[in-house]
Design an enzyme around this catalytic site. Structure first.
Site, PDB file in Angstrom:
ATOM      1  N   ASP A 104      35.104  -8.086  41.887  1.00 51.49           N
ATOM      2  CA  ASP A 104      33.840  -9.059  42.483  1.00 51.49           C
ATOM      3  C   ASP A 104      33.535 -10.240  41.789  1.00 51.49           C
ATOM      4  O   ASP A 104      33.741 -10.296  40.323  1.00 51.49           O
ATOM      5  CB  ASP A 104      32.629  -7.972  42.318  1.00 51.49           C
ATOM      6  CG  ASP A 104      31.338  -8.484  43.222  1.00 51.49           C
ATOM      7  OD1 ASP A 104      31.640  -8.422  44.429  1.00 51.49           O
ATOM      8  OD2 ASP A 104      30.470  -8.920  42.619  1.00 51.49           O
ATOM      9  N   ILE A 155      27.088 -14.850  40.596  1.00 46.02           N
ATOM     10  CA  ILE A 155      26.360 -15.663  39.723  1.00 46.02           C
ATOM     11  C   ILE A 155      25.403 -14.896  39.261  1.00 46.02           C
ATOM     12  O   ILE A 155      24.622 -14.019  39.591  1.00 46.02           O
ATOM     13  CB  ILE A 155      26.183 -17.100  40.587  1.00 46.02           C
ATOM     14  CG1 ILE A 155      27.217 -17.755  40.861  1.00 46.02           C
ATOM     15  CG2 ILE A 155      25.253 -17.869  39.585  1.00 46.02           C
ATOM     16  CD1 ILE A 155      26.908 -18.713  41.849  1.00 46.02           C
ATOM     17  N   HIS A 156      25.292 -14.904  37.605  1.00 42.30           N
ATOM     18  CA  HIS A 156      24.340 -14.383  36.790  1.00 42.30           C
ATOM     19  C   HIS A 156      23.731 -15.325  36.053  1.00 42.30           C
ATOM     20  O   HIS A 156      24.265 -16.268  35.696  1.00 42.30           O
ATOM     21  CB  HIS A 156      24.635 -13.232  36.144  1.00 42.30           C
ATOM     22  CG  HIS A 156      25.122 -12.002  36.853  1.00 42.30           C
ATOM     23  ND1 HIS A 156      24.416 -11.015  37.713  1.00 42.30           N
ATOM     24  CD2 HIS A 156      26.370 -11.624  37.663  1.00 42.30           C
ATOM     25  CE1 HIS A 156      24.737 -10.284  38.312  1.00 42.30           C
ATOM     26  NE2 HIS A 156      26.254 -10.743  38.279  1.00 42.30           N
ATOM     27  N   ARG A 157      22.505 -14.996  35.220  1.00 43.10           N
ATOM     28  CA  ARG A 157      21.794 -15.735  34.410  1.00 43.10           C
ATOM     29  C   ARG A 157      22.274 -15.451  33.132  1.00 43.10           C
ATOM     30  O   ARG A 157      22.181 -14.226  32.643  1.00 43.10           O
ATOM     31  CB  ARG A 157      20.269 -15.328  34.502  1.00 43.10           C
ATOM     32  CG  ARG A 157      19.448 -16.075  33.679  1.00 43.10           C
ATOM     33  CD  ARG A 157      17.711 -15.993  34.247  1.00 43.10           C
ATOM     34  NE  ARG A 157      17.219 -14.824  33.262  1.00 43.10           N
ATOM     35  CZ  ARG A 157      16.032 -14.404  33.757  1.00 43.10           C
ATOM     36  NH1 ARG A 157      15.450 -14.548  34.798  1.00 43.10           N
ATOM     37  NH2 ARG A 157      15.380 -13.314  33.094  1.00 43.10           N
ATOM     38  N   GLY A 166      21.092  -4.851  42.268  1.00 45.86           N
ATOM     39  CA  GLY A 166      21.535  -5.739  43.355  1.00 45.86           C
ATOM     40  C   GLY A 166      22.501  -6.371  43.293  1.00 45.86           C
ATOM     41  O   GLY A 166      22.927  -7.067  44.168  1.00 45.86           O
ATOM     42  N   GLU A 186      34.221 -11.453  47.210  1.00 48.58           N
ATOM     43  CA  GLU A 186      33.882 -12.493  47.899  1.00 48.58           C
ATOM     44  C   GLU A 186      34.850 -13.517  47.936  1.00 48.58           C
ATOM     45  O   GLU A 186      34.710 -14.805  48.625  1.00 48.58           O
ATOM     46  CB  GLU A 186      32.433 -12.921  47.316  1.00 48.58           C
ATOM     47  CG  GLU A 186      31.350 -12.009  48.092  1.00 48.58           C
ATOM     48  CD  GLU A 186      31.277 -10.693  46.980  1.00 48.58           C
ATOM     49  OE1 GLU A 186      30.542  -9.921  47.301  1.00 48.58           O
ATOM     50  OE2 GLU A 186      32.002 -10.552  46.035  1.00 48.58           O
ATOM     51  N   GLU A 233      13.359 -20.301  37.719  1.00 45.49           N
ATOM     52  CA  GLU A 233      14.086 -19.312  38.640  1.00 45.49           C
ATOM     53  C   GLU A 233      13.759 -20.072  39.948  1.00 45.49           C
ATOM     54  O   GLU A 233      12.857 -20.903  40.268  1.00 45.49           O
ATOM     55  CB  GLU A 233      13.791 -18.208  38.497  1.00 45.49           C
ATOM     56  CG  GLU A 233      14.228 -17.324  37.327  1.00 45.49           C
ATOM     57  CD  GLU A 233      15.981 -16.867  37.957  1.00 45.49           C
ATOM     58  OE1 GLU A 233      16.546 -17.380  38.824  1.00 45.49           O
ATOM     59  OE2 GLU A 233      16.659 -16.385  36.834  1.00 45.49           O
TER      60      GLU A 233
END
Length: 488
Positions: free
Chosen positions: A161, A164-166, A183, A229, A285
């Site tokens: 998988d 995009i993460h922080r 999520g 994806e 954000e």
């Protein structure tokens, strides 16, 4: 053929008004975002801001021979150029790409992202001095990787998988990784690894083909657990995304990336996100507010950093229009996909509006063709909430309203809508914890942060009254027949 960040930049350079650069020295500590806010950030960024070209910074303080690119996806028009699609049809393009996936392939031999290799075991290794990751504001918890393609595999099944993460640079070889609870699929993979008492190998590819960045923002149910994806990006290009084996961990990375961070999510370890600043703040954000620092985030232990010669780190401002493009267009595709299956021919288009960061607000253009269509527009709104769980508001309009023109949508609200009849509320539903109005401190009656009220605004004309709401009809002319010049 666009298949990398560099080829994307080359394409935009050839289109008037889409790409700019500066050789003026800038500091990665908040100055890059401070400049781009005035050039082209848009979105929910504090005013003044505007739409404008993407910007390449060629002179980064303390990082000679490295550059920073920002804003490649910061207008829908520019996304259209990069994906070779009319901007209003991007949702349909991505919907079709989900249905025709092309799996990624692993390539052997030298790859662009590994032209330079730095190992964490090197005596002078410090990722904060290798990677010019910017701060968006001076009060950020640290330098953030905002456009890193995190890529990992399920420790039991091997399915992969990309998300995009922080990602915050915390120490010379440590990066914190914030994942919205429940999520994201990499979060589920890490939970599996921890249950097995294992670390999770992971790569973070930075500076890639924009098709990959957009595709990575799809979520369930459109892309369920086990759906990589990168297959969507392959479909968008008609060519498989090329992966390579990492040099220090058992993971794959995107072969033509500008930078790749290799490491492991460490089993059982958590840190305070703002441990180096103690501000209580993380970074700006997408809703337009600075997110609260998380008190316990997992850590990636960095094993190596690889990059291209003369690399370009790609970044974005959290609340900018760039986020709207990446989050909103895949959401439109997901909604269109489910609407067509349930209500074929009724939903004409969907726009996930900038004011909701591409996540909170969808405008649905619905066509009623028979008496029995009355009420189905509200069913379409319910389907949209099912297609994307973080959606908060849906505005329904008729087919004669331009959903991409906010003034036209507000015209429909003002002339085809009555608050006591046309608002439908659905309380107590899981939404998104980054909305400050969806937190317990806003309403103590909420069961948890992120559990709030979803709302439908039905600004469609009742089918039996369509003849009472006809817009004024103007002469239809061919403007190419008119030579109109400015009066000086």
């Amino acid at each position: 053929m666009v298949d990398s960040l560099r080829s994307a930049i080359e394409l935009l350079k050839g289109i008037e008004g889409q790409m700019a650069y500066t050789d003026t020295e800038v500091d990665a500590n908040a100055e890059i975002s401070g400049v781009y806010r005035h050039v082209g950030a848009g979105g929910t960024v504090m005013r003044p801001t505007k739409a404008g070209p993407a910007l390449l910074f060629n002179n980064i303080k303390d990082f000679p021979d490295m550059r920073v690119a920002i804003g490649l996806l910061a207008t829908r028009e520019r996304v259209g150029y990069l994906l070779d699609c009319e901007p209003r049809k991007l949702g349909f393009l991505l919907r079709d790409a989900v249905n025709t996936p092309i799996p990624p392939v692993v390539v052997d031999g030298p790859v662009p992202c590994q032209e330079v290799v730095k190992y964490a075991t090197d005596e002078d290794f410090d990722i904060r001095k290798i990677l010019p990751a910017p701060k968006n504001t001076e009060e950020d918890a640290g330098p953030y990787i905002t456009l890193g393609m995190a890529y990992a595999a399920d420790p039991e099944t091997g399915v992969q998988d990309v998300t995009i993460h922080r990602l915050c640079l915390q120490d010379k070889d440590e990066i914190s990784m914030y994942m919205v609870p429940g999520g994201r699929h990499i979060g589920a993979m890490f939970a599996k690894a921890e249950a097995l008492g294992q670390n999770l190998p992971i790569s973070v590819s930075i500076g890639v083909d924009p098709a990959i960045e957009v595709a990575s923002c799809f979520e369930a149910p459109t892309t369920p657990y086990g759906f990589d994806e990168l297959q969507i990006a392959g479909s968008l290009r008609g060519k498989a995304v090329e992966l390579c084996n990492c040099v220090s961990v058992n993971a794959k990375a995107i072969a033509n990336a500008e930078f790749v961070v290799e490491g492991e999510l460490i089993c059982g370890k958590r840190v305070v996100e703002d441990q180096n600043t103690n501000t209580g703040k993380a970074m700006p954000e997408f809703p337009g507010y600075t997110g609260a620092a998380n008190p316990a985030v997992p850590i990636i232990k960095v094993k190596a950093v690889t990059y291209r010669e003369h690399p370009i780190i790609q970044t974005c401002i959290g609340p900018s229009e760039e986020h709207v493009s990446m989050a909103g267009i895949p959401t439109e595709a997901s909604i269109l996909r489910m609407e067509e299956a349930a209500l074929p021919g009724r939903v004409q288009n969907v726009y996930c509006h900038s004011s909701g960061g591409g996540k909170y607000l969808a405008i649905i253009q619905f066509k009623k063709t028979m008496p029995s269509d009355e009420g189905r527009q509200r069913q379409a709104a319910l389907i949209a909430f099912s297609a994307f769980s973080e959606l908060k508001h849906v505005i329904l309009v008729d087919e004669d309203v331009d959903i991409f023109d906010t003034n036209d949508v507000l015209w429909a609200i003002n002339t085809r809508f009555q608050g006591d009849q046309d608002i439908i509320t659905i309380p107590g539903v899981r939404c998104h914890p980054l909305d400050p109005s969806e937190r317990v401190y806003y309403n103590p009656m909420f069961r948890d942060d992120g559990i709030a009220c979803k709302t439908i605004f039905d600004a469609t004309v009742p089918y039996k009254l369509k003849d009472k709401f006809q817009r004024s009809k103007f002469m239809d002319v061919d403007m190419s027949n008119y030579d109109i010049k400015p009066l000086v």
